[in-house]
Enzyme design. Structure first.
Site, mmCIF file in Angstrom:
data_model
loop_
_atom_site.group_PDB
_atom_site.id
_atom_site.type_symbol
_atom_site.label_atom_id
_atom_site.label_comp_id
_atom_site.label_asym_id
_atom_site.label_seq_id
_atom_site.Cartn_x
_atom_site.Cartn_y
_atom_site.Cartn_z
ATOM 1 N N ASP A 107 9.272 2.529 1.950
ATOM 2 C CA ASP A 107 8.093 3.416 2.363
ATOM 3 C C ASP A 107 7.861 3.074 3.734
ATOM 4 O OD1 ASP A 107 5.536 4.326 3.243
ATOM 5 O OD2 ASP A 107 4.498 3.499 1.151
ATOM 6 N N LYS A 144 2.507 9.700 8.360
ATOM 7 C CA LYS A 144 1.754 9.337 9.599
ATOM 8 C C LYS A 144 2.234 9.689 10.928
ATOM 9 C CE LYS A 144 -1.170 5.751 7.681
ATOM 10 N NZ LYS A 144 -0.547 5.310 6.458
ATOM 11 N N PHE A 155 0.828 -1.234 -0.011
ATOM 12 C CA PHE A 155 0.035 -0.199 0.055
ATOM 13 C C PHE A 155 0.892 1.321 -0.011
ATOM 14 C CE2 PHE A 155 -2.503 3.662 2.024
ATOM 15 C CZ PHE A 155 -3.504 3.364 0.964
#
Ligand code: PLP
Length: 388
Positions: free
Chosen positions: A213, A242, A127
């Protein structure tokens, strides 16, 4: 009609305020947050250091523009580069934007070497975000449905499969590998310990960039600043978002070596990216994680949770596997279990289910032992009841 587009299925609750690992709803009922807004609020809610930094900065300056020097942005770049082994930073406003920057950087890196039809190797189950390029890089067909034509230039291989990547060694169009050190949305999938190292070696041999990532795994959640540091691996490009500013929107694309010089004036940008407010919040987050030893706490309390679940769920056939690194925890069941989220809510606990069958826990890095016990007992009871 709610007035909102229907792209989210929301639980029937709204929170008014929070303190530490706890949230309070409209009626004043308290809930233990074992999700942190999906790995965002690592310091919990209303952390005084972050609130203070935001208040101070709000009284000084919110926005000027990247047409000028922004002091907190430079300070943040220097700190992050020191922590992540990189040389330069670009700031944006989300994870998807950080990955967009990394993808553009990789393509430019290829162009500079005469590769005009650049390919980036990506992983099944990955993702990377919801914008068109990051969606195209994502290995989940369900969320791509209805959005073709997607962006070209991504080739997908199975996760944790070095041979599948090796097969591209003779493909002169490949410029980079984009990989999550642990797949978060994909179900807390943890690859073999030598996987990243082998990808690093392939990148060195072929002049490819290794892009990690770390949007979900980074900023202390894994028990170190970056998950790849657990394997002693230095990526060329690292994306963060995040947990970086505890809820103030920010994303970062960090780069080292040749990759750090690829983006030149005019090649990329963002109006809001690296604004003083977000950067001050991120600086407060980093200082707090360092001062309060929260990487170490994530490692210790994460192990405690893992052992607690292993004990409580030991004889349960319905539990396929318990996977964790620091405070990234996945409990895989042998059946779909999305409804456990609302069962947990009734018990005043916030959890998540991803990849249909994996209970995902991403509690704040400040979690203490009694809160961990509450999570272990509540989630274990729910699983036992659900699978009986
Ligand atoms: C959440 C996430 C993203 C996307 O971040 P947004 O801020 O939602 O755009 C990208 N990669 C990973 C690994 C993520 O967990």
């Amino acid at each position: 009609m709610s007035g909102l587009m229907s792209n989210y299925t929301r639980l029937p609750i709204s929170f008014r305020h929070g303190k530490g690992c706890w949230l309070s709803d409209d009626a004043g009922e308290k809930y233990l947050d074992a999700l942190s807004g999906i790995a965002v609020c690592g310091l919990g809610h209303a952390h005084p250091a972050v609130s203070q930094a935001i208040k101070e900065q709000a009284d000084l300056l919110l926005h000027t523009s990247n047409l000028y020097n922004i002091e907190p942005q430079l300070q943040l770049a220097v700190k992050l580069n020191a922590l992540c082994g990189t040389d330069t930073a670009f700031f944006c406003n989300s994870g998807a934007e950080a990955n967009e920057a990394a993808i553009k950087l990789a393509r430019r890196y290829g162009h500079n070497r005469g590769i005009t039809n650049a390919k980036i190797i990506v992983m099944e189950g990955a993702f990377h975000g919801r914008t068109l390029a990051t969606l195209s890089a994502t290995g989940n067909d369900k969320i791509k449905e209805g959005f073709t034509p997607l962006v070209n230039g991504f080739v997908q291989v199975p996760y944790n499969d070095v041979d599948a990547v090796l097969a591209y060694s003779n493909d002169n169009d490949v410029v980079a590998i984009l990989v999550e050190p642990i797949q978060g949305e994909g179900g807390i999938n943890i690859p073999d310990t030598d996987y990243l190292g082998k990808l690093r070696a392939l990148c060195n041999q072929n002049n490819w960039l290794l892009i990690t990532d770390e949007i979900q795994t980074g900023i202390g959640r894994s028990g170190q600043w970056l998950s790849a540091q657990q394997n002693g691996i230095q990526a060329d490009v690292i994306t963060l978002a995040k947990g970086l500013a505890n809820g103030v929107p920010i994303g970062a694309c960090l780069a080292q070596g040749d990759a750090s010089k690829v983006l030149v004036p005019g090649s990329h940008g963002s109006t809001f990216g690296g604004n003083p407010l977000a950067c001050r919040a991120a600086l407060a987050v980093i200082d707090t994680i360092q001062n309060d030893n929260l990487c170490a706490n994530a490692a210790t309390i994460g192990d405690y949770l893992h052992k607690g679940f292993a004990t409580r769920l030991a004889n349960l056939a319905a539990v396929v596997n318990i996977r964790s690194q620091g405070l990234l925890i996945g409990i895989e069941l042998d059946r779909p279990c999305a409804e456990l989220v609302s069962h947990a809510l009734k018990k005043h606990l916030l959890i998540n289910v991803t990849a249909e069958r994996v209970i995902r826990l991403l509690p704040p890095l400040i979690l203490n032992q009694s809160e961990a016990d509450l999570i272990i007992n509540t989630v274990s009871d729910l699983i036992i009841e659900f699978t009986k």
